[in-house]
Design a protein around this motif. Structure first.
Motif, PDB file in Angstrom:
ATOM      1  N   ALA A  11      21.071  58.220-100.025  1.00 50.92           N
ATOM      2  CA  ALA A  11      21.726  57.979-101.314  1.00 50.92           C
ATOM      3  C   ALA A  11      20.783  57.261-102.271  1.00 50.92           C
ATOM      4  CB  ALA A  11      23.002  57.162-101.107  1.00 50.92           C
ATOM      5  N   ARG A  12      20.043  56.280-101.761  1.00 52.57           N
ATOM      6  CA  ARG A  12      19.081  55.562-102.612  1.00 52.57           C
ATOM      7  C   ARG A  12      18.003  56.517-103.117  1.00 52.57           C
ATOM      8  NH1 ARG A  12      18.533  50.495-101.962  1.00 52.57           N
ATOM      9  NH2 ARG A  12      19.123  50.668 -99.772  1.00 52.57           N
ATOM     10  N   LEU A  13      17.543  57.377-102.227  1.00 51.51           N
ATOM     11  CA  LEU A  13      16.468  58.298-102.579  1.00 51.51           C
ATOM     12  C   LEU A  13      16.923  59.279-103.661  1.00 51.51           C
ATOM     13  CD1 LEU A  13      13.547  58.708-101.658  1.00 51.51           C
ATOM     14  CD2 LEU A  13      14.388  60.303 -99.932  1.00 51.51           C
ATOM     15  N   GLN A  14      18.113  59.867-103.496  1.00 54.50           N
ATOM     16  CA  GLN A  14      18.575  60.821-104.511  1.00 54.50           C
ATOM     17  C   GLN A  14      18.859  60.114-105.832  1.00 54.50           C
ATOM     18  OE1 GLN A  14      21.794  61.276-105.966  1.00 54.50           O
ATOM     19  NE2 GLN A  14      22.645  59.448-104.989  1.00 54.50           N
ATOM     20  N   ALA A  15      19.305  58.846-105.780  1.00 54.42           N
ATOM     21  CA  ALA A  15      19.532  58.088-107.016  1.00 54.42           C
ATOM     22  C   ALA A  15      18.217  57.828-107.741  1.00 54.42           C
ATOM     23  CB  ALA A  15      20.243  56.775-106.705  1.00 54.42           C
ATOM     24  N   HIS A  16      17.156  57.554-106.998  1.00 55.55           N
ATOM     25  CA  HIS A  16      15.847  57.344-107.624  1.00 55.55           C
ATOM     26  C   HIS A  16      15.308  58.646-108.222  1.00 55.55           C
ATOM     27  CE1 HIS A  16      15.621  53.207-106.809  1.00 55.55           C
ATOM     28  NE2 HIS A  16      15.036  53.211-105.633  1.00 55.55           N
ATOM     29  N   TYR A  17      15.563  59.769-107.566  1.00 52.03           N
ATOM     30  CA  TYR A  17      15.156  61.046-108.162  1.00 52.03           C
ATOM     31  C   TYR A  17      15.931  61.314-109.448  1.00 52.03           C
ATOM     32  CZ  TYR A  17      12.033  62.772-104.506  1.00 52.03           C
ATOM     33  OH  TYR A  17      10.963  62.953-103.655  1.00 52.03           O
ATOM     34  N   LEU A  18      17.223  60.947-109.454  1.00 55.12           N
ATOM     35  CA  LEU A  18      18.025  61.121-110.665  1.00 55.12           C
ATOM     36  C   LEU A  18      17.497  60.225-111.776  1.00 55.12           C
ATOM     37  CD1 LEU A  18      20.475  62.724-111.657  1.00 55.12           C
ATOM     38  CD2 LEU A  18      21.914  60.786-110.982  1.00 55.12           C
ATOM     39  N   TRP A  19      17.128  58.963-111.420  1.00 55.64           N
ATOM     40  CA  TRP A  19      16.506  58.084-112.416  1.00 55.64           C
ATOM     41  C   TRP A  19      15.211  58.706-112.935  1.00 55.64           C
ATOM     42  CZ3 TRP A  19      11.602  56.438-111.088  1.00 55.64           C
ATOM     43  CH2 TRP A  19      10.923  55.771-112.113  1.00 55.64           C
ATOM     44  N   LEU A  20      14.377  59.239-112.035  1.00 59.02           N
ATOM     45  CA  LEU A  20      13.094  59.801-112.442  1.00 59.02           C
ATOM     46  C   LEU A  20      13.298  60.954-113.418  1.00 59.02           C
ATOM     47  CD1 LEU A  20      10.034  59.876-112.163  1.00 59.02           C
ATOM     48  CD2 LEU A  20      10.300  61.179-110.033  1.00 59.02           C
ATOM     49  N   ALA A  21      14.302  61.785-113.165  1.00 62.09           N
ATOM     50  CA  ALA A  21      14.609  62.866-114.092  1.00 62.09           C
ATOM     51  C   ALA A  21      15.013  62.317-115.453  1.00 62.09           C
ATOM     52  CB  ALA A  21      15.721  63.738-113.525  1.00 62.09           C
ATOM     53  N   GLY A  22      15.854  61.284-115.451  1.00 64.43           N
ATOM     54  CA  GLY A  22      16.293  60.693-116.712  1.00 64.43           C
ATOM     55  C   GLY A  22      15.184  59.984-117.449  1.00 64.43           C
TER      56      GLY A  22
END
Length: 367
Positions: free
Chosen positions: A103-114
């Protein structure tokens, strides 16, 4: 005297982290006043939960933060377990850590996209959202859902791992780690990206401590605060990982901290795959939701989400419902106490990138 103009940034804006709005007063392109507005979401989660049995309430908690619902599930489940005096199995603890780090990893990828999108970098959002989808594929296989999982359940987890799941997890970890240096080349080491992020949205470490900032925001100020290390839960005290820090306190420092945390999550996931017990119960036996009564007691549990320390205060009164639930998420202080003064003196073009660098989650505010 120069006249100012007032504009609203959001709630429907690609550079807003969720359904919230900023009322900005501008002198030219410079922000001279900023006020945060919320209220565009479903809200009142705490009272909704207090009016339901524990098991009925379990389906609500994941809505408190859509981009990363799993820490809510884990806090709620662990709080119920502490009130009931339950101890879950080692296998269930390892599975929970696996879910939380994914969950942390996918949240960081979502942040990176944003963050890429906030400065007009078109490639990074497409790459990062694609990487995140591979993680969501694993969640779908494990839980049946891609975003809301309702998997970390009071007493353990809802179901055991599918056959071959850990092998597929390790394959994905290898793939993600192999591709991470590409993001360095096109984003983190990019001169244009550094010029947009460095020196923008600077947070003072004393202010960070005084106001209770958390996660990458406080670690980018040089303060290695992390619940997984400071107050270990599950099996984090048995795992090896570092707490990345930076000292500049700006948006670029927060980006570097998250970048390093992605490596640490991959490192933790490898250890989980290696050390997870091969068998054992995944769920304690619980009575039906109408017979599960919480004692007259209270507890406070917390975990480290991608945005920082996330806590639940829970109190029982001898019935099948919680007498009181209060959620402490980092978004409240990040989106109000921090964001409003941080925008003063910033340029209009920097509003989106500052907001994304704080990764606020509005449902945490409207809970």
């Amino acid at each position: 005297m120069t006249d100012t103009i007032k504009i609203f940034h959001g709630p429907q804006h690609p550079g807003v982290t969720g359904n919230m709005s900023l009322e900005l007063d501008l002198d030219g392109e410079t922000i001279v006043a900023a006020k945060t507005h919320v209220g565009y979401l479903h809200r009142g989660f705490e009272k909704l939960i207090e009016r339901r049995t524990v098991i009925q309430a379990f389906t609500i908690v994941c809505r408190i933060c859509v981009p990363e619902p799993d820490p809510n599930e884990e806090n709620f489940a662990r709080g119920v377990e502490e009130l009931l005096g339950l101890e879950i199995s080692e296998r269930a603890k390892y599975i929970r850590v696996m879910v939380l780090e994914l969950a942390r990893l996918q949240a960081h990828y979502l942040w990176l996209a944003g963050q890429g999108g906030s400065i007009g970098h078109g490639v990074v959002p497409q790459w990062a959202v694609g990487e995140r989808d591979y993680i969501l594929d694993l969640f779908e296989e494990l839980t049946g859902g891609r975003v809301y999982h309702m998997y970390i359940y009071p007493g353990g987890v809802k179901r055991d791992l599918p056959a071959g799941f850990l092998e597929r997890l390790c394959d994905l970890v290898d793939d993600l780690e192999r591709r991470l240096p590409e993001y360095d080349r096109i984003f983190f080491d990019n001169t244009a990206v550094k010029k947009r992020l460095q020196g923008v949205g600077v947070v003072d470490p004393d202010e960070a401590l005084r106001h209770g900032y958390a996660g990458p925001v406080i670690r980018a100020c040089g303060l290695p605060r992390d619940v997984r290390r400071d107050a270990p839960y599950l099996v984090y005290d048995q795992l090896e990982f570092d707490i990345p820090t930076e000292t500049a306190g700006d948006a670029y420092a927060r980006a570097l901290v998250r970048r390093a945390e992605m490596y640490q999550s991959l490192r933790i996931l490898r250890q989980v795959a290696e050390r997870m017990p091969a068998d054992g119960p995944i769920q304690c036996k619980l009575p039906s939701h109408r017979k599960l009564k919480l004692p007259k007691a209270e507890t406070y549990v917390q975990s480290e989400s991608a945005r920082g320390a996330f806590g639940y205060f829970m109190a029982g009164d001898g019935s099948e419902r919680l007498r009181r639930l209060q959620v402490r998420g980092p978004s409240l202080v990040h989106a109000f106490t921090l964001l409003e003064p941080l925008l003063i003196g910033a340029q209009l073009a920097d509003v989106a990138l500052i907001m994304v660098s704080l990764t606020t989650c509005p449902p945490e505010i409207e809970r």
